[in-house]
Design a protein around this motif. Structure first.
Motif, mmCIF file in Angstrom:
data_model
loop_
_atom_site.group_PDB
_atom_site.id
_atom_site.type_symbol
_atom_site.label_atom_id
_atom_site.label_comp_id
_atom_site.label_asym_id
_atom_site.label_seq_id
_atom_site.Cartn_x
_atom_site.Cartn_y
_atom_site.Cartn_z
ATOM 1 N N THR A 1 7.927 5.789 0.891
ATOM 2 C CA THR A 1 6.919 5.176 1.430
ATOM 3 C C THR A 1 6.227 3.904 0.635
ATOM 4 O O THR A 1 5.146 3.637 0.830
ATOM 5 C CB THR A 1 5.804 6.331 1.741
ATOM 6 N N ASP A 2 6.792 3.716 -0.692
ATOM 7 C CA ASP A 2 6.454 2.944 -1.495
ATOM 8 C C ASP A 2 5.858 1.130 -0.825
ATOM 9 O O ASP A 2 4.847 0.849 -1.278
ATOM 10 C CB ASP A 2 7.158 2.565 -2.861
ATOM 11 N N SER B 1 9.757 0.750 6.116
ATOM 12 C CA SER B 1 10.119 -0.460 5.418
ATOM 13 C C SER B 1 8.873 -1.116 5.034
ATOM 14 O O SER B 1 8.691 -2.087 4.058
ATOM 15 C CB SER B 1 10.661 -1.395 6.276
ATOM 16 N N GLY B 2 7.576 -1.050 5.745
ATOM 17 C CA GLY B 2 6.310 -1.637 5.247
ATOM 18 C C GLY B 2 6.481 -2.889 5.662
ATOM 19 O O GLY B 2 5.424 -3.778 5.376
ATOM 20 N N PRO C 1 -2.948 10.483 1.373
ATOM 21 C CA PRO C 1 -3.554 11.234 0.233
ATOM 22 C C PRO C 1 -3.104 10.456 -1.177
ATOM 23 O O PRO C 1 -3.802 10.725 -2.157
ATOM 24 C CB PRO C 1 -3.371 12.660 0.599
ATOM 25 N N ASP C 2 -2.042 9.751 -0.996
ATOM 26 C CA ASP C 2 -1.505 9.254 -2.473
ATOM 27 C C ASP C 2 -2.039 7.924 -2.689
ATOM 28 O O ASP C 2 -1.818 7.239 -3.794
ATOM 29 C CB ASP C 2 0.117 9.089 -2.344
ATOM 30 N N THR C 3 -2.905 7.111 -1.756
ATOM 31 C CA THR C 3 -3.552 6.222 -2.001
ATOM 32 C C THR C 3 -4.745 6.243 -2.719
ATOM 33 O O THR C 3 -5.388 7.418 -3.082
ATOM 34 C CB THR C 3 -3.807 5.276 -0.680
ATOM 35 N N GLU D 1 -2.050 -1.604 0.786
ATOM 36 C CA GLU D 1 -2.908 -1.716 -0.105
ATOM 37 C C GLU D 1 -3.424 -3.008 -0.181
ATOM 38 O O GLU D 1 -4.833 -3.590 -0.227
ATOM 39 C CB GLU D 1 -2.448 -1.533 -1.545
ATOM 40 N N GLU D 2 -2.447 -4.036 0.041
ATOM 41 C CA GLU D 2 -2.792 -5.398 0.147
ATOM 42 C C GLU D 2 -3.837 -5.598 1.641
ATOM 43 O O GLU D 2 -4.695 -6.381 1.346
ATOM 44 C CB GLU D 2 -1.472 -6.362 0.864
#
Length: 262
Positions: A2-3, A124-125, A45-47, A10-11
């Motif tokens: 999920t990176d 893929s983001g 939750p990882d952000t 985030e952007e």
């Protein structure tokens, strides 16, 4: 896995943070919509907690003005309505509330069950935020798609995929924690067959989660353990303190005594 999706979020969140009344509302709606995708993958939750809180506050203010937005073209008006619906779902995710019982926004492919390719596109983001949110909501509504998502995440994390896939979202749409972002601390095997029944993971924020290889009812009990979610095949809760913890794990009516260390 999920990176890329997290970086995209985030952007968008940074771009939305500078929103002021009178600015174009699009960047805020996009960041909110992408929050739905992160929630479904278990990565929200990882952000950064601060980034989530900043986006939630900006989103609340921006959506107050969204109702006054108008488009001259009928198709553009419908697109705006869908964007606002997806953004409100993202705001709900940022507030850690369960999904609203409203139907998913109408679109040409909204009713189609997500394919493995859709899952890969989501992770893929690189998708448009509204497309990502739409796919995420369809995954949330489909047990088969949730299993496909879980398989994709576990495969990317190098987890043994010969076991049945973990469901990352409950039947009612509540997102589940991604085990790839935690640490496995226990495994319970079927005493009759030796097959894995349940895996228990711990997370840095004090959460503990149990994942079954079936939809069996799970329940964990122990001192300092507080249940936060209990769904078929899944349980999560908060642990007070660190160190060793004695746990009674119930799979249906069967009890297993565990000792885990956070």
């Amino acid at each position: 896995m999920t990176d890329e999706l997290q970086r995209a979020w985030e952007e968008r969140a940074r771009a939305a943070a500078s929103w002021r009344e009178g600015d174009a509302i699009g960047p805020v709606l996009e960041a909110l919509a992408l929050s739905v995708a992160l929630e479904v993958t278990g990565a929200l939750p990882d952000t950064s907690r601060r980034a989530r809180e900043d986006l939630r506050r900006v989103g609340q203010r921006a959506l107050l003005h969204a109702g006054a937005e108008r488009r001259d073209d009928e198709d553009e008006e419908e697109a705006l309505r869908i964007a606002i619906t997806l953004a409100r779902d993202g705001l709900r995710a940022l507030a850690s509330r369960a999904p609203d019982p409203e139907p998913a926004p109408r679109s040409s492919n909204a009713a189609a069950e997500p394919s493995p390719r859709d899952v890969a596109r989501l992770l893929s983001g690189r998708l448009d935020p509204y497309d990502a949110a739409s796919i995420a909501r369809r995954i949330r509504a489909s047990s088969r798609a949730r299993e496909e998502l879980a398989w994709a995440l576990r495969t990317a994390a190098g987890v043994d995929t010969t076991r049945a896939p973990v469901m990352l979202a409950a039947a009612d749409g509540e997102a589940m924690r991604d085990p790839a972002s935690g640490r496995r601390v226990a495994q319970v095997d079927d005493p009759r067959t030796g097959a894995a029944l349940v895996e228990v993971y711990t997370f840095d924020d004090g959460q503990l989660a149990a994942y079954a290889t079936s939809d069996a009812a799970l329940r964990l009990e122990g001192q300092g353990l507080r249940t936060t979610s209990m769904q078929p095949g899944y349980w999560s809760g908060h642990v007070d303190g660190d160190g060793a913890l004695a746990i009674a794990l119930f799979v249906g009516e069967e009890r297993f005594d565990l000792r885990v260390t956070r």
